[in-house]
Design a protein around this motif. Structure first.
Motif, PDB file in Angstrom:
ATOM      1  N   LEU A 207       4.901  15.843 -19.502  1.00  0.00           N
ATOM      2  CA  LEU A 207       5.978  15.855 -20.253  1.00  0.00           C
ATOM      3  C   LEU A 207       7.186  15.841 -19.360  1.00  0.00           C
ATOM      4  N   LEU A 208       7.058  16.410 -18.174  1.00  0.00           N
ATOM      5  CA  LEU A 208       8.469  16.801 -17.577  1.00  0.00           C
ATOM      6  C   LEU A 208       8.446  15.557 -16.410  1.00  0.00           C
ATOM      7  N   VAL A 209       7.205  14.908 -15.777  1.00  0.00           N
ATOM      8  CA  VAL A 209       7.225  14.031 -14.676  1.00  0.00           C
ATOM      9  C   VAL A 209       7.250  12.704 -15.158  1.00  0.00           C
ATOM     10  N   TRP A 210       6.425  12.227 -16.036  1.00  0.00           N
ATOM     11  CA  TRP A 210       6.585  10.798 -16.228  1.00  0.00           C
ATOM     12  C   TRP A 210       7.776  10.249 -17.208  1.00  0.00           C
ATOM     13  N   PRO A 211       8.717  10.894 -17.905  1.00  0.00           N
ATOM     14  CA  PRO A 211       9.861  10.425 -18.302  1.00  0.00           C
ATOM     15  C   PRO A 211      10.840  10.156 -17.052  1.00  0.00           C
ATOM     16  N   ILE A 212      10.677  11.237 -16.117  1.00  0.00           N
ATOM     17  CA  ILE A 212      11.440  11.214 -15.058  1.00  0.00           C
ATOM     18  C   ILE A 212      11.079   9.959 -14.206  1.00  0.00           C
ATOM     19  N   VAL A 213       9.976   9.662 -14.018  1.00  0.00           N
ATOM     20  CA  VAL A 213       9.688   8.421 -13.267  1.00  0.00           C
ATOM     21  C   VAL A 213      10.143   7.108 -13.956  1.00  0.00           C
ATOM     22  N   TRP A 214       9.925   6.999 -15.533  1.00  0.00           N
ATOM     23  CA  TRP A 214      10.869   5.888 -16.109  1.00  0.00           C
ATOM     24  C   TRP A 214      12.149   5.864 -15.855  1.00  0.00           C
ATOM     25  N   LEU A 215      12.834   7.139 -16.057  1.00  0.00           N
ATOM     26  CA  LEU A 215      14.183   6.899 -15.941  1.00  0.00           C
ATOM     27  C   LEU A 215      14.801   6.699 -14.631  1.00  0.00           C
ATOM     28  N   ALA A 216      13.930   7.027 -13.518  1.00  0.00           N
ATOM     29  CA  ALA A 216      14.165   6.723 -12.184  1.00  0.00           C
ATOM     30  C   ALA A 216      14.168   5.113 -11.949  1.00  0.00           C
ATOM     31  N   LEU A 217      13.055   4.834 -12.286  1.00  0.00           N
ATOM     32  CA  LEU A 217      12.963   3.296 -12.204  1.00  0.00           C
ATOM     33  C   LEU A 217      14.029   2.452 -12.722  1.00  0.00           C
ATOM     34  N   ILE A 218      14.252   2.541 -14.048  1.00  0.00           N
ATOM     35  CA  ILE A 218      15.278   1.756 -14.620  1.00  0.00           C
ATOM     36  C   ILE A 218      16.539   1.933 -13.875  1.00  0.00           C
ATOM     37  N   ARG A 219      16.878   3.362 -13.457  1.00  0.00           N
ATOM     38  CA  ARG A 219      18.411   3.318 -12.699  1.00  0.00           C
ATOM     39  C   ARG A 219      18.290   2.612 -11.334  1.00  0.00           C
ATOM     40  N   LEU A 220      17.032   2.960 -10.615  1.00  0.00           N
ATOM     41  CA  LEU A 220      16.898   2.147  -9.300  1.00  0.00           C
ATOM     42  C   LEU A 220      17.037   0.713  -9.541  1.00  0.00           C
ATOM     43  N   ALA A 221      16.279  -0.144 -10.425  1.00  0.00           N
ATOM     44  CA  ALA A 221      16.207  -1.329 -10.647  1.00  0.00           C
ATOM     45  C   ALA A 221      17.314  -1.989 -11.380  1.00  0.00           C
ATOM     46  N   LEU A 222      17.944  -1.330 -12.472  1.00  0.00           N
ATOM     47  CA  LEU A 222      18.971  -1.864 -13.307  1.00  0.00           C
ATOM     48  C   LEU A 222      20.458  -1.399 -13.132  1.00  0.00           C
ATOM     49  N   ALA A 223      20.442  -0.242 -12.901  1.00  0.00           N
ATOM     50  CA  ALA A 223      21.798   0.349 -12.655  1.00  0.00           C
ATOM     51  C   ALA A 223      22.596  -0.389 -11.748  1.00  0.00           C
ATOM     52  N   PRO A 224      22.172  -0.555 -10.521  1.00  0.00           N
ATOM     53  CA  PRO A 224      23.167  -1.422  -9.421  1.00  0.00           C
ATOM     54  C   PRO A 224      23.621  -2.940  -9.952  1.00  0.00           C
ATOM     55  N   ILE A 225      22.737  -3.524 -10.782  1.00  0.00           N
ATOM     56  CA  ILE A 225      22.904  -4.863 -11.341  1.00  0.00           C
ATOM     57  C   ILE A 225      23.675  -4.994 -12.546  1.00  0.00           C
ATOM     58  N   PHE A 226      23.453  -3.948 -13.453  1.00  0.00           N
ATOM     59  CA  PHE A 226      24.031  -3.813 -14.746  1.00  0.00           C
ATOM     60  C   PHE A 226      24.788  -2.650 -14.897  1.00  0.00           C
ATOM     61  N   PRO A 227      26.350  -2.443 -14.459  1.00  0.00           N
ATOM     62  CA  PRO A 227      26.884  -1.123 -14.759  1.00  0.00           C
ATOM     63  C   PRO A 227      26.937  -0.964 -16.317  1.00  0.00           C
ATOM     64  N   VAL A 228      27.179   0.112 -16.721  1.00  0.00           N
ATOM     65  CA  VAL A 228      27.446   0.474 -18.253  1.00  0.00           C
ATOM     66  C   VAL A 228      28.715  -0.103 -18.562  1.00  0.00           C
TER      67      VAL A 228
END
Length: 417
Positions: A207-228
């Motif tokens: 419950l603590l680990v896997w959502p962090i993995v998801w949030l980290a993946l989308i931040r690493l993959a998408l945040a640099p390309i699609f700023p808010v």
């Protein structure tokens, strides 16, 4: 329509309290935006840099938490329609349109324009215009605002109007709800296996680990390309974040196993959250200059720290809420309905009040106290007015209640969210 097999139809008072608290925290955050040296609609002539780490304490997770608890509230609302028989998804979609579209449109053309007005005033002053209010910049302001003909541009770009500003959250919530309604129209049998699957995957420390993995993946993959951007059409990182947690809140709202998991992990989650906040705040402080360019490896590492900060704080909040916030009562009933009109009005009240307080040169603590008080008083006044406007109260986020129901003082439905 099969009966809901996963949990009895009880309320989640803890989520109600958390939702109320998150909206109140958002009001304080926007007051803080006036004082930190970050670009906002209006800014204090006496910025307080030391306030930045305090703002970073909630910045990574407050809106993510709001989307999660909004998804949970949406689940209880949909289940209420589903128990009425066939067509639950259609009635749910109609309810969301009725509750969210009128205040969104009303805000865009009535409540939000003062924010743009004073943003233009302060930008004009920054460009050396002595009296912006009587300059061609603001002649026929509302017409220019509504017709996108203001031409309000500076070196940083142009203001696009009409705009929803802080009401972007409502626009996104409406869009997500209608997409969800389309999925639910195909049937709701998938809710049972999805909840069961979440409980298996997120068992224990998952419950603590896997959502962090998801949030980290989308931040690493998408945040640099699609700023808010909050512009809906091109905000792909924000959608991946906000829509996913909205759906997670919807799918997990009735899970007693996950609720117990939050409660069990609340202490380690809080410790982890505070450590992550310290790292993120130190990073943001060190590289706060506009021309600062952190090394790429450090940026990547901090995206992971940001994800840890996000989810660990959310787990801590949900865990302590599950442990200590399980009682309802008249205050909660009042505020559960009230936080929507609070949200609709608060930023405009803050912007207008801050603009007029700043020239008085009051001591900062006094000024900030007056700004907070004015914002909350204005929000309460708006709510009380909306409760007395009948169906017009929908424009301010309050649906009228039948007299008999008010007299019985029943719990407000999730539709009042």
């Amino acid at each position: 329509m099969p009966a809901e097999p996963l949990a009895p139809p009880t309320r989640r008072h803890d989520l109600d309290w958390i939702r109320v608290g998150a909206f109140m925290l958002l009001i304080l955050y926007h007051v803080g935006m006036f004082y930190v040296p970050w670009d906002w609609h209006v800014n204090s002539p006496r910025p307080v840099e030391a306030l930045e780490p305090v703002m970073q304490l909630t910045s990574p997770w407050r809106l993510t938490l709001l989307f999660l608890v909004s998804g949970a509230a949406t689940r209880f609302l949909f289940d209420g329609f589903a128990r009425q028989g066939e067509g639950g998804a259609r009635r749910f979609a109609g309810s969301r349109l009725l509750r969210l579209a009128p205040p969104l449109l009303f805000a865009m053309f009535v409540i939000v324009p003062p924010q743009t007005y004073y943003e233009v005033v302060e930008a004009a002053r920054g460009l050396g215009v002595a009296d912006p209010a009587h300059s061609p910049w603001l002649t026929d302001f509302w017409v220019k605002y509504a017709t996108a003909s203001g031409g309000w541009c500076d070196a940083d770009g142009c203001l696009i109007t009409p705009t929803w500003n802080h009401m972007w959250f409502v626009a996104y919530l409406l869009a997500y709800s209608l997409i969800l309604a389309g999925l639910l129209a195909a049937g709701r049998r998938f809710l049972t296996p999805i909840q069961a699957g979440l409980e298996r995957v997120l068992k224990g420390w998952g419950l603590l680990v896997w959502p962090i993995v998801w949030l980290a993946l989308i931040r690493l993959a998408l945040a640099p390309i699609f700023p808010v951007t909050h512009a809906l059409v091109d905000d792909w990182y924000n959608h991946a974040l906000s829509f996913s947690v909205f759906l997670f809140g919807f799918a997990s709202a009735r899970s007693e196993a996950l609720k117990a998991g939050y409660e069990r992990l609340r202490r380690p989650a809080l410790i982890l959250a505070l450590v992550a906040w310290a790292g993120w705040a130190a990073y943001a402080w060190t590289w706060r200059a506009e021309d600062a360019v952190p090394p790429e490896a450090l940026q990547a590492a901090m995206r992971l720290v940001y994800a840890v900060d996000q989810w660990a704080f959310i787990v801590a909040v949900l865990g302590y809420g599950a442990r200590y916030l399980n009682r309802g009562g008249p205050v909660l009933r009042y505020l559960t309905v009230g936080v929507f009109p609070f949200y609709i009005m608060h930023q405009t009240i803050t912007v207008v009040t801050a603009h007029h307080l700043a020239p008085l040169g009051l001591p900062l603590l006094l000024e900030a106290g007056l700004l907070i008080a004015a914002t909350f008083l204005g929000c309460f006044a708006t709510y009380e007015a909306a409760r007395r406007l009948g169906w017009l109260g929908l424009l301010l986020g309050v649906r009228p209640q039948p007299r008999a129901r008010r007299a019985r003082r029943l719990e407000p439905l999730a539709a009042e969210r």
